[in-house]
Design an enzyme around this catalytic site. Structure first.
Site, PDB file in Angstrom:
ATOM      1  N   LYS A 240       2.165  -3.369   6.061  1.00  0.00           N
ATOM      2  CA  LYS A 240       2.314  -3.309   4.611  1.00  0.00           C
ATOM      3  C   LYS A 240       3.756  -3.010   4.210  1.00  0.00           C
ATOM      4  O   LYS A 240       4.220  -3.455   3.138  1.00  0.00           O
ATOM      5  CB  LYS A 240       1.365  -2.251   4.033  1.00  0.00           C
ATOM      6  CG  LYS A 240      -0.110  -2.658   4.094  1.00  0.00           C
ATOM      7  CD  LYS A 240      -0.394  -3.878   3.246  1.00  0.00           C
ATOM      8  CE  LYS A 240      -1.871  -4.213   3.165  1.00  0.00           C
ATOM      9  NZ  LYS A 240      -2.141  -5.375   2.290  1.00  0.00           N
TER      10      LYS A 240
ATOM     11  N   TYR B 127      -1.374  -0.790  10.153  1.00  0.00           N
ATOM     12  CA  TYR B 127      -1.576  -1.085   8.737  1.00  0.00           C
ATOM     13  C   TYR B 127      -0.335  -0.696   7.926  1.00  0.00           C
ATOM     14  O   TYR B 127       0.171  -1.475   7.121  1.00  0.00           O
ATOM     15  CB  TYR B 127      -2.804  -0.342   8.223  1.00  0.00           C
ATOM     16  CG  TYR B 127      -3.174  -0.662   6.795  1.00  0.00           C
ATOM     17  CD1 TYR B 127      -3.901  -1.803   6.489  1.00  0.00           C
ATOM     18  CD2 TYR B 127      -2.790   0.180   5.746  1.00  0.00           C
ATOM     19  CE1 TYR B 127      -4.234  -2.108   5.176  1.00  0.00           C
ATOM     20  CE2 TYR B 127      -3.118  -0.118   4.437  1.00  0.00           C
ATOM     21  CZ  TYR B 127      -3.841  -1.256   4.156  1.00  0.00           C
ATOM     22  OH  TYR B 127      -4.166  -1.557   2.850  1.00  0.00           O
TER      23      TYR B 127
ATOM     24  N   SER C 119       0.846  -1.186   0.000  1.00  0.00           N
ATOM     25  CA  SER C 119       0.000   0.000   0.000  1.00  0.00           C
ATOM     26  C   SER C 119       0.884   1.240   0.000  1.00  0.00           C
ATOM     27  O   SER C 119       2.054   1.185   0.414  1.00  0.00           O
ATOM     28  CB  SER C 119      -0.896  -0.004   1.242  1.00  0.00           C
ATOM     29  OG  SER C 119      -1.518   1.243   1.444  1.00  0.00           O
TER      30      SER C 119
END
Length: 304
Positions: free
Chosen positions: A166, A162, A149
């Site tokens: 990632k 997150y 991401s």
């Protein structure tokens, strides 16, 4: 069709019930691939959404089987590999798409909450990938795609777990690429921009209309092709755009008397320390270390 065919190839897609994963599965099947469709099992115990995706693919003349399971389960990769072998006799590609969102600033999170994000995003990818990667090494060919991401590349406010999970996946993809290259296994990472259930509350309707998941899917199909030679790359894709993302190093500076180095010297050198003029792109961490030791950047005298 004019696009490169994936006829005869068998691809596993995780998190394929909706959004990007659904678009990937449909595009791969439309290009001739046989698809193992993975989604999470329904809590109710009813048919998983994987079944409806398989129905869509077979209704269009494609080949697919469902394999609903939680990617973070220890045996997830073994079961997906076996499903591919039992259903189609082989496996050629793996698209790691399943992931968990997050929207809370770091100081408000518990360690348990952070671990739960890593459990799905990072360990879920490792659990799925490891047995499939081993099988691909033995057969001498395979393509692995890991979903990262922009959050993993650059960080996003309110997405500490997150972003870091990632980012870890980029490192995983790089290592698989380095270790698998001699055995015909290529691994790449993809940071997609698309309107999905995970992103819809963050973008306007106008922007969302320009970001259908279907605009990312051909990039995934390309990376799953045996003819695609990319390995160890991170691509950013969406809205009909594709670009490369890399981690680079600037030339930096060297101090003539490191034993006399003071913090004031670093203040004085902040410009050249941060400059990226004449940047380099190390192929791996070992090369980065060797270059750091042996390169000759501009020299400054420690005067403090």
């Amino acid at each position: 069709m004019g696009d490169r065919s994936l006829e005869g190839r068998v691809i596993v897609v995780t998190g394929a019930g909706r959004g990007l994963g659904l678009a990937y599965a449909l595009d791969l099947a439309a290009r001739g691939a046989s698809v193992v469709v993975n989604t999470r099992p329904r809590a109710s115990g009813g048919p998983a959404s994987a079944e409806s995706v398989v129905d869509q693919i077979t209704a269009a003349g494609g080949r697919a089987i469902a394999c609903p399971l939680a990617v973070e389960a220890d045996d997830a990769g073994d079961r997906l590999l076996q499903a591919a072998l039992d259903g189609f006799g082989r496996i050629d590609g793996l698209v790691n798409n399943a992931g968990a969102p997050e929207a809370r600033t770091l100081h408000k999170q518990t360690l348990s909450e952070i671990r739960s994000v890593f459990e799905i995003n990072y360990f879920g990818t490792v659990s799925v990938t490891l047995p499939i990667y081993r099988h691909m090494r033995e057969q001498g060919a395979g393509r692995i795609l890991i979903t990262t991401s922009a959050a993993g590349l650059y960080g996003v406010h309110g997405m500490a777990a997150y972003s870091s999970s990632k980012a870890a996946l980029i490192g995983l993809a790089r290592v698989i690429a380095l270790e698998g290259a001699s055995r015909g296994v290529h691994a790449n990472a993809l940071a997609p921009y698309a309107l999905t259930g995970m992103t819809e509350k963050y973008v306007s309707a106008e922007i969302g209309a320009a970001l259908p998941p279907e605009h990312v899917a051909p990039v995934v199909s390309w990376l799953m092709s045996e003819a695609c030679t990319l390995n160890g790359e991170t691509l950013v894709a969406g809205a009909g755009k594709v670009r490369r993302a890399v981690r680079i190093e600037g030339p930096g500076v060297a101090f003539d008397r490191p034993e006399d180095l003071a913090v004031e010297d670093l203040d004085r050198a902040i410009g050249p320390i941060l400059s990226l003029d004449g940047w380099t792109l190390p192929p791996d961490g070992t090369s980065s270390f060797d270059a750091f030791l042996h390169d000759n950047p501009p020299r400054l005298v420690a005067v403090s």
